[in-house]
Structure formats: structure tokens, C-alpha cells
Write an enzyme that holds these catalytic residues in place. Structure first.
Site, PDB file in Angstrom:
ATOM      1  N   LEU A 127     -22.723   7.399   1.416  1.00  0.00           N
ATOM      2  CA  LEU A 127     -23.835   7.634   2.332  1.00  0.00           C
ATOM      3  C   LEU A 127     -23.511   7.281   3.794  1.00  0.00           C
ATOM      4  O   LEU A 127     -23.718   8.107   4.693  1.00  0.00           O
ATOM      5  CB  LEU A 127     -25.050   6.831   1.851  1.00  0.00           C
ATOM      6  CG  LEU A 127     -26.311   6.944   2.696  1.00  0.00           C
ATOM      7  CD1 LEU A 127     -26.793   8.380   2.795  1.00  0.00           C
ATOM      8  CD2 LEU A 127     -27.409   6.041   2.115  1.00  0.00           C
TER       9      LEU A 127
ATOM     10  N   LYS B 206     -13.058   0.690 -14.197  1.00  0.00           N
ATOM     11  CA  LYS B 206     -13.553  -0.623 -13.747  1.00  0.00           C
ATOM     12  C   LYS B 206     -13.863  -1.507 -14.957  1.00  0.00           C
ATOM     13  O   LYS B 206     -13.486  -2.674 -14.997  1.00  0.00           O
ATOM     14  CB  LYS B 206     -14.800  -0.459 -12.867  1.00  0.00           C
ATOM     15  CG  LYS B 206     -14.526   0.200 -11.517  1.00  0.00           C
ATOM     16  CD  LYS B 206     -13.596  -0.629 -10.655  1.00  0.00           C
ATOM     17  CE  LYS B 206     -13.193   0.048  -9.373  1.00  0.00           C
ATOM     18  NZ  LYS B 206     -12.032  -0.572  -8.717  1.00  0.00           N
TER      19      LYS B 206
ATOM     20  N   SER C  42     -17.129  -3.348  -9.766  1.00  0.00           N
ATOM     21  CA  SER C  42     -18.184  -2.574  -9.123  1.00  0.00           C
ATOM     22  C   SER C  42     -19.489  -2.690  -9.897  1.00  0.00           C
ATOM     23  O   SER C  42     -19.493  -2.820 -11.133  1.00  0.00           O
ATOM     24  CB  SER C  42     -17.748  -1.104  -9.096  1.00  0.00           C
ATOM     25  OG  SER C  42     -18.844  -0.273  -8.806  1.00  0.00           O
TER      26      SER C  42
ATOM     27  N   TYR D 299     -13.813   7.012 -13.526  1.00  0.00           N
ATOM     28  CA  TYR D 299     -13.720   5.955 -12.502  1.00  0.00           C
ATOM     29  C   TYR D 299     -14.422   4.688 -13.000  1.00  0.00           C
ATOM     30  O   TYR D 299     -13.850   3.586 -13.001  1.00  0.00           O
ATOM     31  CB  TYR D 299     -14.352   6.426 -11.187  1.00  0.00           C
ATOM     32  CG  TYR D 299     -14.730   5.289 -10.274  1.00  0.00           C
ATOM     33  CD1 TYR D 299     -13.761   4.623  -9.534  1.00  0.00           C
ATOM     34  CD2 TYR D 299     -16.058   4.836 -10.197  1.00  0.00           C
ATOM     35  CE1 TYR D 299     -14.110   3.541  -8.731  1.00  0.00           C
ATOM     36  CE2 TYR D 299     -16.406   3.762  -9.402  1.00  0.00           C
ATOM     37  CZ  TYR D 299     -15.431   3.118  -8.672  1.00  0.00           C
ATOM     38  OH  TYR D 299     -15.781   2.046  -7.899  1.00  0.00           O
TER      39      TYR D 299
ATOM     40  N   ASP E  41       0.866  -1.184   0.000  1.00  0.00           N
ATOM     41  CA  ASP E  41       0.000   0.000   0.000  1.00  0.00           C
ATOM     42  C   ASP E  41       0.896   1.226   0.000  1.00  0.00           C
ATOM     43  O   ASP E  41       2.005   1.197   0.549  1.00  0.00           O
ATOM     44  CB  ASP E  41      -0.891  -0.004   1.251  1.00  0.00           C
ATOM     45  CG  ASP E  41      -2.197   0.750   1.037  1.00  0.00           C
ATOM     46  OD1 ASP E  41      -3.264   0.116   1.109  1.00  0.00           O
ATOM     47  OD2 ASP E  41      -2.146   1.981   0.793  1.00  0.00           O
ATOM     48  N   ASN E  42       0.423   2.301  -0.609  1.00  0.00           N
ATOM     49  CA  ASN E  42       1.205   3.552  -0.556  1.00  0.00           C
ATOM     50  C   ASN E  42       0.505   4.588   0.342  1.00  0.00           C
ATOM     51  O   ASN E  42       0.889   5.752   0.346  1.00  0.00           O
ATOM     52  CB  ASN E  42       1.436   4.135  -1.957  1.00  0.00           C
ATOM     53  CG  ASN E  42       0.144   4.549  -2.625  1.00  0.00           C
ATOM     54  OD1 ASN E  42      -0.936   4.273  -2.117  1.00  0.00           O
ATOM     55  ND2 ASN E  42       0.253   5.218  -3.750  1.00  0.00           N
TER      56      ASN E  42
ATOM     57  N   ARG F  69     -28.361  14.079  -6.951  1.00  0.00           N
ATOM     58  CA  ARG F  69     -26.935  14.225  -7.260  1.00  0.00           C
ATOM     59  C   ARG F  69     -26.709  13.748  -8.691  1.00  0.00           C
ATOM     60  O   ARG F  69     -27.187  12.681  -9.075  1.00  0.00           O
ATOM     61  CB  ARG F  69     -26.125  13.368  -6.279  1.00  0.00           C
ATOM     62  CG  ARG F  69     -24.631  13.420  -6.468  1.00  0.00           C
ATOM     63  CD  ARG F  69     -23.892  12.713  -5.336  1.00  0.00           C
ATOM     64  NE  ARG F  69     -24.071  11.259  -5.363  1.00  0.00           N
ATOM     65  CZ  ARG F  69     -23.479  10.412  -4.525  1.00  0.00           C
ATOM     66  NH1 ARG F  69     -22.676  10.878  -3.566  1.00  0.00           N
ATOM     67  NH2 ARG F  69     -23.683   9.118  -4.612  1.00  0.00           N
TER      68      ARG F  69
HETATM   69  N1  UDP Z   1     -26.567   9.621  -0.827  1.00  0.00           N
HETATM   70  C1  UDP Z   1     -27.257  10.620  -0.162  1.00  0.00           C
HETATM   71  N2  UDP Z   1     -26.550  11.523   0.582  1.00  0.00           N
HETATM   72  C2  UDP Z   1     -25.179  11.470   0.699  1.00  0.00           C
HETATM   73  C3  UDP Z   1     -24.486  10.439   0.022  1.00  0.00           C
HETATM   74  C4  UDP Z   1     -25.207   9.531  -0.735  1.00  0.00           C
HETATM   75  O1  UDP Z   1     -28.481  10.701  -0.237  1.00  0.00           O
HETATM   76  O2  UDP Z   1     -24.601  12.323   1.370  1.00  0.00           O
HETATM   77  C5  UDP Z   1     -27.329   8.612  -1.607  1.00  0.00           C
HETATM   78  C6  UDP Z   1     -26.947   8.569  -3.094  1.00  0.00           C
HETATM   79  O3  UDP Z   1     -27.741   9.486  -3.812  1.00  0.00           O
HETATM   80  C7  UDP Z   1     -27.283   7.111  -3.412  1.00  0.00           C
HETATM   81  C8  UDP Z   1     -27.015   6.362  -2.122  1.00  0.00           C
HETATM   82  O4  UDP Z   1     -27.015   7.349  -1.091  1.00  0.00           O
HETATM   83  O5  UDP Z   1     -28.650   6.987  -3.700  1.00  0.00           O
HETATM   84  C9  UDP Z   1     -25.661   5.653  -2.102  1.00  0.00           C
HETATM   85  O6  UDP Z   1     -24.672   6.577  -2.480  1.00  0.00           O
HETATM   86  P1  UDP Z   1     -23.118   6.261  -2.314  1.00  0.00           P
HETATM   87  O7  UDP Z   1     -22.366   7.478  -2.729  1.00  0.00           O
HETATM   88  O8  UDP Z   1     -22.852   5.735  -0.947  1.00  0.00           O
HETATM   89  O9  UDP Z   1     -22.863   5.037  -3.324  1.00  0.00           O
HETATM   90  P2  UDP Z   1     -23.171   4.898  -4.907  1.00  0.00           P
HETATM   91  O10 UDP Z   1     -24.429   4.073  -5.002  1.00  0.00           O
HETATM   92  O11 UDP Z   1     -23.290   6.265  -5.481  1.00  0.00           O
HETATM   93  O12 UDP Z   1     -21.987   4.137  -5.391  1.00  0.00           O
END
Ligand code: UDP
Length: 342
Positions: A203, A156, A127, A152, A34-35, A298
Site C-alpha cells: 500500500l 514463513k 510475518s 510465501y 546480499d545478492n 484483492r
Molecule cells: N491495499 C490497497 N491498495 C493497494 C495495495 C494494498 O488497498 O494498492 C490494501 C490491501 O488490500 C490491504 C492493505 O492495503 O488491506 C495493506 O496491503 P499490503 O499489500 O501493503 O500488505 P498486506 O497486509 O497485504 O501484507
């Protein structure tokens, strides 16, 4: 080559450290590289506390081929798990070359060295992002991948293809790509867990930091999606369950049980959970109230994605075991431990 040796590239990170624990507990000898680009040595101390074993550690960047060559020269392992990648979607849109360079070059280096040094088995961290906005849910491994919407996500897809092509082109490499859904939670010991730098993108770390008072208020991104409660649906997989999937993937290759030289498995629970349900689940599991509000959607979020896990269940003999409430409790126990909250 030692069938019990596993090189874990990115082993100090969130999923890497949990996988290192499970590998050690399954009797493997782990060499962590790991770095510390998005982690620190405390995770390896946590691994040692949990298992009583200090994994061999080499501080190196997987993009540095000569540094990696030394690891291949020095240590005896027949399997590699590749976690060493950047993972912030938004940052990848702003700085694509940073992502293409790091995520692809590190993997190419590892595969070249595996061929050169006659090492056989590799697990790649893929992913659910490869499915994009899927037309049919849940997604199976045969669900067509959608064009990536971020660099990103593209790394993958490209890495999956690189692995597939290398297992076709060589006689010696076996590969398994694990498509993770949404990894959450922490080890039940609270010694290791997710520790994002800066403002969390994901989240659950945002929730635990809000509960800890580091963030004022959680924004729920979108309350007007075409779902039962208006928030997005995801498949939240416990990180210890996810770590165990790597052990069974390695076992399968080491024991020669793969059905083909390149295999892909979905690693999720198979159950969709909405953002509101997750927040309520966190509150109930930990007996606290969270400050949250509904905010705008988002950019880039898909409405819903969850896994069909039949293939992993039947072929790997793996399934998610930990209950969501236990996972959400572990996430909070970890945050409290890190922040020294009683
Ligand atoms: N989410 C949210 N608020 C946050 C971060 C994420 O409502 O501060 C929601 C996001 O819109 C998604 C879910 O949580 O519906 C999971 O998001 P996360 O970024 O954890 O993983 P992703 O599914 O985007 O890889």
C-alpha cells in the site's frame, strides 16, 4: 566468537538496511550479505552516509552454500539476522518452487553453517501472515497459526518450525522469530527506504508513487469489508521501530536473557488502521491530495489483523515509538529524494 559481530543476510534490502543502521548505532560490527535480487548497492551507501560506517559487504546468494561458507570462515560474528527472502505473495502462488527453493534453502544453509561453525544466535524475519484470518483480534503469539494461503506464507511458517526444531535439536542455537505486521516508512534522513521493482504490491509504496505521479491512481482494494469504514484494518509499523526490535532481540540472546531457546514476538503498534485512514493520514501529513478510487477486493486479503504487543513490550522492553504521521511523512520524503522531486 565476537559477540559484537552480526551477519545480516539480506542487509541491502528495505528492512535489512534499516536494521543495519540500528545495529551499527548500537555498536555492533555488521557483515552484510546480499545478492541484490531485490535491492541495490545504493542502500549500503545510504547506511554509510547515516552512520559514517561502511558495513563489511559480501555479494553472495545465501542459497550458495560454498559462498556462505567463505563468509563463516572469514568473519567473526556470533549472531545472524536472516532477511534474505522473496516476499511477493502473488508471485509465490504463480511460482511456488522459486519461493520454496530460495526462502527455505537459504535458511537451511545458514543454520547448518551456524551449527558447523559454532555460532549461536539467530533472528528470523517472520510475518503476521502466519495468523491468516484470525478468529480473535488482536492476535497474541499464542493465537493459533492458520494454514498458509500462499507459498510465501508457507515459507514463513515452515521457517519458524525449522528454527524451533533446530533450537530443540542442538545445545547451541538460540532463535527468535519476529512476526512483523505491516512495515512502512523510511529512515528520517531519507537516505534509505523502500524501493520496490516494478508496480508496488504494498500500500504505502503505491501511495508514494501515486503522489509522485508514477502511478495514476491508487486502488483501494475493497470498500465493503465488515469494518467501521468498509476498508481492511492493518497494523502499520514504522520501519525504524521495527529495525530497533532486531537490535533488542540480538541483545537479549547475546546477553543470555532469553526465557527459552526459541522465542516468538509480535512486532507491531497494537493499533488497527484502515486503508482509508492511512490514505487520509498520508494526505494530512504531507499536505497533498491523492488520486484514489475504491476497487474490488484483492484475492487473499484478510479483513483485519493487528498485534497484541504485550510480550514484546514486557520481555524485549520494546515498543513502537514513531507517530503514524511522522512515518507517513518519512515515506514521502524518501520517495521525493529517490525521484528528485522538490
Ligand atoms: N491495499 C490497497 N491498495 C493497494 C495495495 C494494498 O488497498 O494498492 C490494501 C490491501 O488490500 C490491504 C492493505 O492495503 O488491506 C495493506 O496491503 P499490503 O499489500 O501493503 O500488505 P498486506 O497486509 O497485504 O501484507
Amino acid at each position: 566468537m565476537s559477540r559484537r559481530g552480526v551477519l545480516v543476510a539480506g542487509g541491502a534490502g528495505y528492512i535489512g538496511s534499516h536494521t543495519t543502521v540500528e545495529l551499527i548505532e548500537a555498536g555492533y560490527e555488521v557483515i552484510v550479505v546480499d545478492n541484490f535480487s531485490n535491492s541495490d548497492a545504493s542502500s549500503l551507501e545510504g547506511v554509510a552516509k547515516i552512520t559514517g560506517v561502511k558495513p563489511i559487504f559480501v555479494e553472495a546468494d545465501c542459497c550458495d552454500k560454498e559462498a556462505m561458507r567463505k563468509v563463516f570462515e572469514e568473519y567473526d560474528f556470533d549472531s545472524v539476522i536472516h532477511f534474505a527472502a522473496f516476499k511477493a505473495v502473488g508471485e509465490s502462488v504463480a511460482e511456488p518452487l522459486k519461493y520454496y527453493r530460495n526462502n527455505l534453502l537459504s535458511f537451511v544453509n545458514i543454520l547448518e553453517l551456524m551449527v558447523e561453525y559454532g555460532r549461536h544466535n539467530v533472528v528470523f524475519s517472520s510475518s503476521a501472515t502466519v495468523y491468516g484470518d484470525a478468529d480473535v483480534l488482536p492476535v497474541t503469539e499464542l493465537t493459533p497459526r492458520k494454514p498458509a494461503t500462499s507459498p510465501y506464507g508457507n515459507t514463513k511458517q515452515m521457517s519458524e518450525d525449522i528454527l524451533r526444531d533446530m533450537t530443540t535439536a542442538t545445545e547451541t542455537l538460540n532463535g527468535i522469530a519476529l512476526r512483523y505486521f505491516n512495515p512502512i516508512g523510511a529512515h528520517p534522513s531519507a537516505q534509505i527506504g523502500e524501493l520496490p521493482r516494478g508496480v508496488p504490491n504494498n500500500l504505502v509504496p503505491y501511495i508514494t508513487q501515486t503522489a509522485a505521479g508514477i502511478r495514476e491512481c491508487l486502488s483501494i482494494f475493497g470498500g465493503d469489508y465488515p469494518t467501521p469504514d468498509g476498508s481492511c484494518l492493518r497494523d502499520y509499523i514504522d520501519v525504524v521501530d521495527l529495525a530497533k526490535a532486531h537490535v533488542v532481540a540480538i541483545n537479549r540472546m547475546v546477553e543470555g536473557r532469553s526465557k527459552s531457546r526459541y522465542e516468538v514476538f509480535n512486532i507491531g503498534t497494537g493499533s488497527p488502521v484502515s486503508v482509508f485512514e492511512l490514505v487520509r493520514g498520508f494526505e494530512q501529513a504531507n499536505n497533498l491530495k491523492l488520486n484514489y478510487k475504491v476497487a474490488a477486493r484483492r484475492a487473499g486479503d484478510v479483513t483485519a489483523v493487528w498485534a497484541d504487543t504485550t510480550l514484546a513490550n514486557e520481555e524485549l522492553g520494546w515498543r513502537a515509538e514513531r507517530e503514524l504521521c511522522d512515518t507517513l511523512r518519512s515515506a514521502w520524503e524518501w520517495e521525493k529524494n529517490v525521484r528528485r522531486i522538490k
